[in-house]
Design an enzyme around this catalytic site. Structure first.
Site, mmCIF file in Angstrom:
data_model
loop_
_atom_site.group_PDB
_atom_site.id
_atom_site.type_symbol
_atom_site.label_atom_id
_atom_site.label_comp_id
_atom_site.label_asym_id
_atom_site.label_seq_id
_atom_site.Cartn_x
_atom_site.Cartn_y
_atom_site.Cartn_z
ATOM 1 N N SER A 192 -19.887 74.370 -40.118
ATOM 2 C CA SER A 192 -20.525 73.704 -38.985
ATOM 3 C C SER A 192 -20.542 74.670 -37.811
ATOM 4 O O SER A 192 -19.802 75.669 -37.797
ATOM 5 C CB SER A 192 -19.714 72.450 -38.625
ATOM 6 O OG SER A 192 -20.019 71.977 -37.336
ATOM 7 N N TYR B 175 -12.661 67.201 -36.575
ATOM 8 C CA TYR B 175 -13.787 67.744 -37.336
ATOM 9 C C TYR B 175 -13.875 69.254 -37.140
ATOM 10 O O TYR B 175 -14.002 70.022 -38.102
ATOM 11 C CB TYR B 175 -15.075 67.069 -36.873
ATOM 12 C CG TYR B 175 -16.320 67.514 -37.603
ATOM 13 C CD1 TYR B 175 -16.657 66.969 -38.840
ATOM 14 C CD2 TYR B 175 -17.181 68.466 -37.052
ATOM 15 C CE1 TYR B 175 -17.804 67.361 -39.505
ATOM 16 C CE2 TYR B 175 -18.329 68.874 -37.707
ATOM 17 C CZ TYR B 175 -18.645 68.313 -38.935
ATOM 18 O OH TYR B 175 -19.780 68.712 -39.597
#
Length: 265
Positions: A155, A168
């Site tokens: 990500s 996350y």
């Protein structure tokens, strides 16, 4: 004879040819995972979709089969070691080989760091990082004999902090470090391990995040030189490259597919 400008140079097409290869895509029944599965299938790979929803699995399996892919879908929770081992065993039994693993499964919960419970922290680390470790360990015995390609989906939060996604971001930063460690350890076995770092891609997950985060859409557009959000299909070509023979001398990288987001000051 000089090749036509409308034809690839000799050997170039083979660099992206996955004919005869078999790929497992975790979380492959929707969003980014399904787009990557479609891309790998279009390049010739047989596809094994791993997901927890039987309904979504069947829908994705039908979608790929109608496009001409050889595909099977398996119900698996890749945060569970026994499910990962079963996934690898059943895929190998069905196809006789496992050449590619795409660790795409994951999720997110957006809130301020102090608002997370310990249960949420563990859930997110397990879903995004432990799952990649477990699935990779499950296919390693097969790939150790024949070589293979492992593609981990990271990500932009693998690189940048995001105040609304601390667990996350921690998990996706871990994905990049896991990628580098495995690339270093397993090159001797002919296993190449790389990561793709999607930018802001329009998926069900990010659409929910955009609705919950004021001004996120405008901020992403302003920061992205390409001037738009990405689409799941934008990631397919990168996955085909990292899965194919054209990337045999590429390992341990984290490739942003982000419209220039990471390059913009």
């Amino acid at each position: 004879m000089t090749p036509s400008r409308h034809q690839p140079p000799p050997g170039l097409a083979a660099a992206f040819d996955l004919s005869g290869k078999v790929a497992i895509v975790t979380g492959g029944n929707g969003g980014i995972g399904l787009a990557i599965a479609r891309g790998l299938a279009a390049a010739g790979a047989g596809i094994v979709i791993a997901g927890r929803s039987d309904e979504k699995n069947r829908r994705a399996e039908r979608d790929l089969a109608e496009a001409g892919a050889t595909v099977m879908a398996l119900n698996a929770d890749v945060t569970r070691e026994e499910d990962c081992k079963r996934l690898a065993a059943e895929a190998f039994a069905a196809f006789g080989r496992i050449d590619i693993l795409v660790n795409n499964a994951g999720t997110n919960v957006r809130k301020q760091p102090e608002e997370y419970s310990l249960e949420e922290w563990h859930m997110l680390l397990d879903a995004n990082l432990t799952s990649a470790f477990l699935a990779t360990m499950a296919v390693f015995p097969m790939m150790k004999r024949t070589g293979g390609k492992i593609i981990n989906i990271g990500s932009m939060t693998s690189l940048f902090g995001a105040g609304f996604a601390a667990p996350y971001g921690a998990s996706k930063g871990g994905v990049v470090q896991l990628t580098k460690a495995l690339a270093s350890a397993w090159a001797q076995h002919g296993i190449r391990v790389n990561a793709i770092l999607p930018g802001w891609i329009e998926t069900d997950l990010t659409i929910r995040g955009r609705a919950a985060t004021p001004h996120l859409h405008d901020q992403v557009i302003a920061r992205t030189p390409a001037g738009r959000w990405g689409r799941p299909d934008d990631l397919a070509a990168a996955a085909v490259f990292l899965a194919g023979p054209g990337s045999d001398f590429v390992t341990g990288i984290a490739l942003p597919v982000d419209g220039g987001y990471a390059a913009q000051a």
